[in-house]
Design a protein around this motif. Structure first.
Motif, PDB file in Angstrom:
ATOM      1  N   GLN A 123       0.813  -1.208   0.000  1.00  0.00           N
ATOM      2  CA  GLN A 123       0.000   0.000   0.000  1.00  0.00           C
ATOM      3  C   GLN A 123       0.852   1.264   0.000  1.00  0.00           C
ATOM      4  N   TYR A 124       2.156   1.129   0.299  1.00  0.00           N
ATOM      5  CA  TYR A 124       3.051   2.281   0.259  1.00  0.00           C
ATOM      6  C   TYR A 124       3.652   2.488  -1.132  1.00  0.00           C
ATOM      7  N   PHE A 125       3.354   1.572  -2.026  1.00  0.00           N
ATOM      8  CA  PHE A 125       3.904   1.659  -3.383  1.00  0.00           C
ATOM      9  C   PHE A 125       3.172   2.762  -4.153  1.00  0.00           C
ATOM     10  N   LYS A 126       3.921   3.700  -4.729  1.00  0.00           N
ATOM     11  CA  LYS A 126       3.342   4.787  -5.498  1.00  0.00           C
ATOM     12  C   LYS A 126       3.973   4.840  -6.881  1.00  0.00           C
ATOM     13  N   LYS A 127       3.123   5.054  -7.876  1.00  0.00           N
ATOM     14  CA  LYS A 127       3.605   5.185  -9.244  1.00  0.00           C
ATOM     15  C   LYS A 127       3.683   6.665  -9.598  1.00  0.00           C
ATOM     16  N   ARG A 128       4.855   7.090 -10.040  1.00  0.00           N
ATOM     17  CA  ARG A 128       5.045   8.494 -10.396  1.00  0.00           C
ATOM     18  C   ARG A 128       5.734   8.579 -11.752  1.00  0.00           C
ATOM     19  N   ASN A 129       5.204   9.416 -12.614  1.00  0.00           N
ATOM     20  CA  ASN A 129       5.923   9.701 -13.850  1.00  0.00           C
ATOM     21  C   ASN A 129       7.143  10.557 -13.522  1.00  0.00           C
ATOM     22  N   GLY A 130       8.251  10.255 -14.171  1.00  0.00           N
ATOM     23  CA  GLY A 130       9.466  11.019 -13.935  1.00  0.00           C
ATOM     24  C   GLY A 130       9.628  12.129 -14.953  1.00  0.00           C
ATOM     25  N   HIS A 131       9.802  13.361 -14.467  1.00  0.00           N
ATOM     26  CA  HIS A 131      10.035  14.524 -15.340  1.00  0.00           C
ATOM     27  C   HIS A 131      11.454  15.029 -15.074  1.00  0.00           C
ATOM     28  N   PHE A 132      12.303  14.962 -16.096  1.00  0.00           N
ATOM     29  CA  PHE A 132      13.696  15.365 -15.948  1.00  0.00           C
ATOM     30  C   PHE A 132      14.084  16.309 -17.081  1.00  0.00           C
ATOM     31  N   PHE A 133      14.996  17.233 -16.782  1.00  0.00           N
ATOM     32  CA  PHE A 133      15.540  18.056 -17.858  1.00  0.00           C
ATOM     33  C   PHE A 133      17.049  18.169 -17.699  1.00  0.00           C
ATOM     34  N   HIS A 134      17.717  18.320 -18.841  1.00  0.00           N
ATOM     35  CA  HIS A 134      19.172  18.393 -18.889  1.00  0.00           C
ATOM     36  C   HIS A 134      19.577  19.696 -19.574  1.00  0.00           C
ATOM     37  N   PHE A 135      20.550  20.356 -19.014  1.00  0.00           N
ATOM     38  CA  PHE A 135      21.087  21.593 -19.588  1.00  0.00           C
ATOM     39  C   PHE A 135      22.589  21.424 -19.704  1.00  0.00           C
ATOM     40  N   GLY A 136      23.091  21.364 -20.934  1.00  0.00           N
ATOM     41  CA  GLY A 136      24.503  21.047 -21.063  1.00  0.00           C
ATOM     42  C   GLY A 136      25.196  21.702 -22.235  1.00  0.00           C
ATOM     43  N   LEU A 137      26.512  21.710 -22.161  1.00  0.00           N
ATOM     44  CA  LEU A 137      27.361  22.146 -23.259  1.00  0.00           C
ATOM     45  C   LEU A 137      27.525  20.995 -24.236  1.00  0.00           C
ATOM     46  N   MET A 138      27.439  21.267 -25.535  1.00  0.00           N
ATOM     47  CA  MET A 138      27.545  20.220 -26.523  1.00  0.00           C
ATOM     48  C   MET A 138      28.592  20.570 -27.575  1.00  0.00           C
ATOM     49  N   THR A 139      29.134  19.522 -28.170  1.00  0.00           N
ATOM     50  CA  THR A 139      30.026  19.680 -29.308  1.00  0.00           C
ATOM     51  C   THR A 139      29.778  18.497 -30.236  1.00  0.00           C
ATOM     52  N   SER A 140      29.920  18.724 -31.538  1.00  0.00           N
ATOM     53  CA  SER A 140      29.674  17.665 -32.493  1.00  0.00           C
ATOM     54  C   SER A 140      30.591  17.827 -33.702  1.00  0.00           C
ATOM     55  N   PHE A 141      30.725  16.726 -34.432  1.00  0.00           N
ATOM     56  CA  PHE A 141      31.567  16.692 -35.619  1.00  0.00           C
ATOM     57  C   PHE A 141      30.719  16.264 -36.807  1.00  0.00           C
ATOM     58  N   ILE A 142      30.787  17.014 -37.876  1.00  0.00           N
ATOM     59  CA  ILE A 142      30.051  16.694 -39.102  1.00  0.00           C
ATOM     60  C   ILE A 142      30.939  15.829 -39.977  1.00  0.00           C
ATOM     61  N   LEU A 143      30.467  14.624 -40.271  1.00  0.00           N
ATOM     62  CA  LEU A 143      31.275  13.652 -40.988  1.00  0.00           C
ATOM     63  C   LEU A 143      31.214  13.880 -42.498  1.00  0.00           C
TER      64      LEU A 143
END
Length: 212
Positions: free
Chosen positions: A192-212
């Motif tokens: 009865q203590y079990f609770k279902k919760r949707n998880g809401h997360f956000f990420h804020f980050g520095l990115m770098t990428s290479f174009i092939l």
């Protein structure tokens, strides 16, 4: 006079052929699918105001992504990340989302480019100390502000939102922990203590990428 006309005709024909060839090359270059691979690192956080925000702390996270210029004017992006959230009590959660998304690029008058993204996938979730784990449905939204620092190098900022959908799960029919664990905490021994919760997360980050 006749020779001059012939010479002018040859020059015009050569110029027209060269222009046609350049135009064909530009069309071929524009239609060629481009591939891009990158990574990001930054803050991973439960979404402020949600139930998990009151229980879990923010932490450092990171991820990898790949995208290509397809279909039409859109980009197709695949990505994954890793985040581990500690608790103010005894619990901690590890979340590893895997997503696919379509990205719409917005060209600005300046060198900056903006991507708007939407998609979905699945997320591996591990909750300790009860060691409850499994794959759950994932919704994904994101945006990116980046500039091309050269022909094959991109740098910028990413903001990603992950919705881990948990409320589809059934309530457990057995205690959440086996008796051998020795715990007397009712949160883990009584369903009865079990609770279902949707998880809401956000990420804020520095990115770098290479174009092939």
């Amino acid at each position: 006079m006749r020779k001059s006309r012939i010479l002018i005709c040859i020059v015009l024909l050569a110029a027209g052929t060269a222009a046609s060839s350049l135009h064909a090359q530009e069309q071929q270059s524009a239609s060629r699918v481009k591939h891009e691979i990158g990574l990001w690192i930054g803050a991973s956080n439960p979404l402020p105001g949600t139930e998990l925000d009151a229980a879990l702390d923010s932490n450092l996270g990171g991820g990898l992504f790949y995208r290509m210029t397809w279909p039409w004017i859109l980009y197709t992006e695949f990505g994954t990340s890793y985040s581990n959230y500690f608790s103010r009590e005894t619990q901690s959660a590890t979340v590893i989302p895997i997503y696919a998304a379509l990205s719409y690029p917005i060209q600005l008058p300046i060198r900056m480019q903006v991507f708007l993204k939407a998609g979905g996938g699945t997320a591996y979730v591990l909750v300790r100390p009860i060691n409850r784990h499994g794959w759950e449905p994932l919704g994904y939204l994101g945006t990116e502000f980046s500039i091309l620092a050269g022909r094959r190098f991109r740098i910028g900022l990413r903001i990603d939102y992950n919705l881990v959908y948990e409320k589809h799960l059934k309530d457990p029919e057995q205690p959440l922990l086996p008796i051998t664990t020795g715990t007397t905490d009712p949160r883990y021994q009584k369903t009865q203590y079990f609770k279902k919760r949707n998880g809401h997360f956000f990420h804020f980050g520095l990115m770098t990428s290479f174009i092939l």
